[in-house]
Design a protein around this motif. Structure first.
Motif, PDB file in Angstrom:
ATOM      1  N   LEU A 180       0.831  -1.197   0.000  1.00 21.52           N
ATOM      2  CA  LEU A 180       0.000   0.000   0.000  1.00 21.52           C
ATOM      3  C   LEU A 180       0.867   1.248   0.000  1.00 21.52           C
ATOM      4  O   LEU A 180       0.609   2.198  -0.722  1.00 21.52           O
ATOM      5  N   LEU A 181       1.916   1.217   0.816  1.00 19.69           N
ATOM      6  CA  LEU A 181       2.796   2.377   0.903  1.00 19.69           C
ATOM      7  C   LEU A 181       3.513   2.625  -0.413  1.00 19.69           C
ATOM      8  O   LEU A 181       3.706   3.763  -0.836  1.00 19.69           O
ATOM      9  N   THR A 182       3.911   1.517  -1.082  1.00 21.41           N
ATOM     10  CA  THR A 182       4.570   1.661  -2.372  1.00 21.41           C
ATOM     11  C   THR A 182       3.619   2.299  -3.376  1.00 21.41           C
ATOM     12  O   THR A 182       3.995   3.186  -4.144  1.00 21.41           O
ATOM     13  N   ALA A 183       2.362   1.820  -3.333  1.00 19.24           N
ATOM     14  CA  ALA A 183       1.365   2.375  -4.246  1.00 19.24           C
ATOM     15  C   ALA A 183       1.142   3.852  -3.938  1.00 19.24           C
ATOM     16  O   ALA A 183       0.999   4.677  -4.837  1.00 19.24           O
ATOM     17  N   LEU A 184       1.136   4.178  -2.657  1.00 22.90           N
ATOM     18  CA  LEU A 184       0.947   5.576  -2.255  1.00 22.90           C
ATOM     19  C   LEU A 184       2.097   6.443  -2.774  1.00 22.90           C
ATOM     20  O   LEU A 184       1.897   7.534  -3.267  1.00 22.90           O
ATOM     21  N   GLU A 204      -5.460   3.401  -7.727  1.00 26.06           N
ATOM     22  CA  GLU A 204      -4.906   4.585  -8.374  1.00 26.06           C
ATOM     23  C   GLU A 204      -5.993   5.599  -8.739  1.00 26.06           C
ATOM     24  O   GLU A 204      -5.773   6.807  -8.703  1.00 26.06           O
ATOM     25  N   SER A 205      -7.180   5.093  -9.105  1.00 28.81           N
ATOM     26  CA  SER A 205      -8.213   6.021  -9.552  1.00 28.81           C
ATOM     27  C   SER A 205      -8.836   6.777  -8.379  1.00 28.81           C
ATOM     28  O   SER A 205      -9.561   7.741  -8.561  1.00 28.81           O
ATOM     29  N   LEU A 206      -8.526   6.334  -7.171  1.00 28.20           N
ATOM     30  CA  LEU A 206      -8.945   7.071  -5.990  1.00 28.20           C
ATOM     31  C   LEU A 206      -8.402   8.485  -6.037  1.00 28.20           C
ATOM     32  O   LEU A 206      -8.981   9.428  -5.536  1.00 28.20           O
ATOM     33  N   PHE A 207      -7.226   8.594  -6.654  1.00 25.81           N
ATOM     34  CA  PHE A 207      -6.503   9.845  -6.598  1.00 25.81           C
ATOM     35  C   PHE A 207      -6.605  10.649  -7.897  1.00 25.81           C
ATOM     36  O   PHE A 207      -5.873  11.589  -8.111  1.00 25.81           O
ATOM     37  N   ALA A 208      -7.534  10.232  -8.760  1.00 31.35           N
ATOM     38  CA  ALA A 208      -7.719  10.953 -10.015  1.00 31.35           C
ATOM     39  C   ALA A 208      -8.141  12.384  -9.696  1.00 31.35           C
ATOM     40  O   ALA A 208      -9.016  12.617  -8.873  1.00 31.35           O
ATOM     41  N   GLY A 209      -7.501  13.302 -10.315  1.00 32.19           N
ATOM     42  CA  GLY A 209      -7.880  14.701 -10.123  1.00 32.19           C
ATOM     43  C   GLY A 209      -7.346  15.323  -8.851  1.00 32.19           C
ATOM     44  O   GLY A 209      -7.558  16.489  -8.577  1.00 32.19           O
ATOM     45  N   GLN A 221      -5.496  -7.471  -4.141  1.00 26.62           N
ATOM     46  CA  GLN A 221      -4.968  -7.470  -5.492  1.00 26.62           C
ATOM     47  C   GLN A 221      -4.967  -8.886  -6.010  1.00 26.62           C
ATOM     48  O   GLN A 221      -4.911  -9.844  -5.231  1.00 26.62           O
ATOM     49  N   GLU A 222      -5.035  -9.048  -7.319  1.00 24.84           N
ATOM     50  CA  GLU A 222      -5.201 -10.387  -7.862  1.00 24.84           C
ATOM     51  C   GLU A 222      -3.900 -11.140  -7.974  1.00 24.84           C
ATOM     52  O   GLU A 222      -3.855 -12.337  -7.955  1.00 24.84           O
ATOM     53  N   GLU A 223      -2.817 -10.414  -8.113  1.00 28.02           N
ATOM     54  CA  GLU A 223      -1.527 -11.073  -8.130  1.00 28.02           C
ATOM     55  C   GLU A 223      -0.513 -10.126  -7.521  1.00 28.02           C
ATOM     56  O   GLU A 223      -0.801  -8.937  -7.324  1.00 28.02           O
ATOM     57  N   ALA A 224       0.663 -10.660  -7.232  1.00 25.00           N
ATOM     58  CA  ALA A 224       1.639  -9.898  -6.463  1.00 25.00           C
ATOM     59  C   ALA A 224       1.903  -8.520  -7.046  1.00 25.00           C
ATOM     60  O   ALA A 224       2.035  -7.552  -6.326  1.00 25.00           O
ATOM     61  N   THR A 225       1.965  -8.427  -8.370  1.00 23.18           N
ATOM     62  CA  THR A 225       2.303  -7.133  -8.951  1.00 23.18           C
ATOM     63  C   THR A 225       1.079  -6.466  -9.561  1.00 23.18           C
ATOM     64  O   THR A 225       1.176  -5.441 -10.219  1.00 23.18           O
ATOM     65  N   GLY A 226      -0.074  -7.096  -9.353  1.00 24.42           N
ATOM     66  CA  GLY A 226      -1.296  -6.587  -9.977  1.00 24.42           C
ATOM     67  C   GLY A 226      -1.757  -5.283  -9.376  1.00 24.42           C
ATOM     68  O   GLY A 226      -1.205  -4.782  -8.397  1.00 24.42           O
ATOM     69  N   SER A 227      -2.812  -4.735  -9.983  1.00 25.42           N
ATOM     70  CA  SER A 227      -3.320  -3.475  -9.481  1.00 25.42           C
ATOM     71  C   SER A 227      -4.098  -3.725  -8.190  1.00 25.42           C
ATOM     72  O   SER A 227      -4.707  -4.766  -8.005  1.00 25.42           O
TER      73      SER A 227
END
Lengths: 191, 257
Positions: free
Chosen positions: B145-149, B191-196, B223-229
């Motif tokens: 989550l932090l990486t995605a953030l 990711e789309s949480l942060f659109a705009g 997430q569906e797989e380790a590197t998935g969205s």
């Protein structure tokens, strides 16, 4: 009641039962039929299913009787169910074996044998209900003592714990040869 | 000469030692300790090179092996009775442990050869849930989550704009927005949480709102797989969401830029 009627009823009960059915439970339902009669009827039914190579067989497991499919049909059933076989990892299986043979046993005692931390594995086994905490050991810290469950017996087709394969004596232990360059598989030498 | 080490998945130091003993075809009761120690250490080195997490137990065993090796180099003198075990073979304890461990490896293999339920034999309709091919969802770790953030934060415009306008965004507002979103769309991408979203503060507030909702189990992140969205979906019955919100009172309600 005719013997054939009793046999038919027992077969029905075994079919609808959710788990292994004990003689005790059968006796409660089939009032008036003695335990010896129940046992001999079960033996008969077992032999019939076996001899006619039926698609279900009567197996004594976890202290009761259960209808199970014969191993020879396994591939067809798996194809039908479509699931992937849930393989148990080596760590899980080894830990389970230690608990099965040494129960009741504490986490620390298992770790002493395996030489590694077993916290994760213990939790997996608890989640799958293959083991349970049976008591606490009377030593400082009062750690849990673990033992196997009826589900463990069911998983490995065991009638009861006395039917576990005999543990080898220390002198009998030989190391299996390493087959080529492959991973050491479960091919253990016959002793 | 280069030592090529076949790396396998070793369950632990005892497993690795047994493997080395088998590979070298030496006797378990008469282990050539110098050779085995050398190969053991070489394997650890490879594991470390590969950045595998070499667990502490492996290092303890390394120390044990070196200790045994050094003791075997010492000549046995008669006056050594004060030694821990009076001049016994220093390998004895290790051999006992190895044999004991092998014994249970054998027992495990024996168990696996039995008619295993849901592998070899089956019972009526009691197909354990694990065997039914469920969609493979993994729990998302905090680190993922932090990486995605961080990815979201990195995407923000680099220009430092000094906004004077005071923009108030509250965690609660974001929570409500997110739930509204989920009510209409079912699930959304992380990711789309942060659109705009253009300010760092708003990203952080949005992220906090998401965590708050996870905490009260109103949403699920997976997430569906380790590197998935990373996806977000409603966990609870969304009709009860207002109640969830009412229960939840983030201590700090006011955030502004």
């Amino acid at each position: 009641m005719e013997r054939e009627d009793i046999k038919s009823i027992i077969e029905s009960l075994l079919f609808v039962a959710d788990g292994p059915l004990t003689i005790q439970r059968l006796g409660e339902v089939l009032e008036g039929v003695g335990k010896a009669d129940l046992r001999s009827t079960l033996d008969e039914l077992q032999a019939e299913l076996e001899n006619n190579r039926r698609g279900v067989r009567l197996v004594e497991v976890a202290g009761g009787y259960q209808l199970r499919t014969p191993k020879i049909n396994a591939d067809w059933i798996k194809k039908f169910l479509g699931g992937r076989p849930a393989r148990m990892g080596r760590a899980t299986l080894e830990t389970l074996a230690i608990i099965a043979y040494r129960q009741p046993i504490t986490r620390a005692e298992i770790e002493a044998i395996r030489g590694v931390d077993v916290d994760g594995v213990i939790n997996t086994l608890l989640d799958r209900r293959l083991i349970r905490a049976v008591a606490r050991k009377d030593v400082p810290g009062r750690p849990f003592l673990y033992g196997t469950t009826p589900e463990f017996l069911q998983l490995f087709n065991l009638k009861d714990l006395t039917h576990l394969p005999t543990l080898k004596e220390m002198e009998e232990i030989t190391l299996p040869a390493i087959p080529g360059e492959e991973l050491p598989v479960e091919g253990v030498e016959e002793s | 000469m280069t030592t090529r080490v076949q790396l396998e998945i070793f369950e632990g130091p005892l497993d690795l030692l047994l493997h080395l003993i088998k590979k070298n075809e030496v006797s378990i009761t008469d282990i050539p300790i110098a050779m085995i120690t050398e190969q053991y250490l070489a394997t650890l080195e490879v594991m470390q090179t590969l950045n595998l997490d070499v667990a502490g137990e492996f290092l303890v065993m390394a120390a044990t092996l070196i200790h045994i090796k050094s003791r075997m180099l010492l000549p046995l003198t008669d006056g050594d009775e004060d030694e821990e075990d009076g001049g016994a073979d220093p390998r004895e304890e290790l051999v006992r442990r190895l044999l004991e461990y092998q014994r249970f490896k054998d027992a495990a293999a024996e168990l696996e050869r039995r008619e295993v339920l849901t592998r070899d034999v089956f019972v009526r309709s009691v197909a354990p849930a694990e065997d039914i091919p469920a969609p493979e969802f993994r729990d998302v770790s905090v680190f993922e989550l932090l990486t995605a953030l961080k990815r979201v934060l990195d995407r923000l415009p680099k220009d430092v704009v000094h906004e004077v306008m005071l923009e108030k965004i509250t965690v609660r507002e974001k929570m409500t927005l997110l739930l509204d979103h989920l009510r209409t769309q079912g699930s959304i991408l992380f990711e789309s949480l942060f659109a705009g979203v253009t300010t760092r503060m708003e990203v952080v507030v949005t992220f906090l709102a998401m965590l708050e909702l996870v905490k009260v189990r109103a949403i699920r992140i997976f997430q569906e797989e380790a590197t998935g969205s990373i996806q977000i979906e409603a966990a609870a019955d969304l009709e009860n969401a207002p109640a969830v919100l009412a229960m939840q009172d983030p201590e700090e309600d006011q955030h502004g830029t």
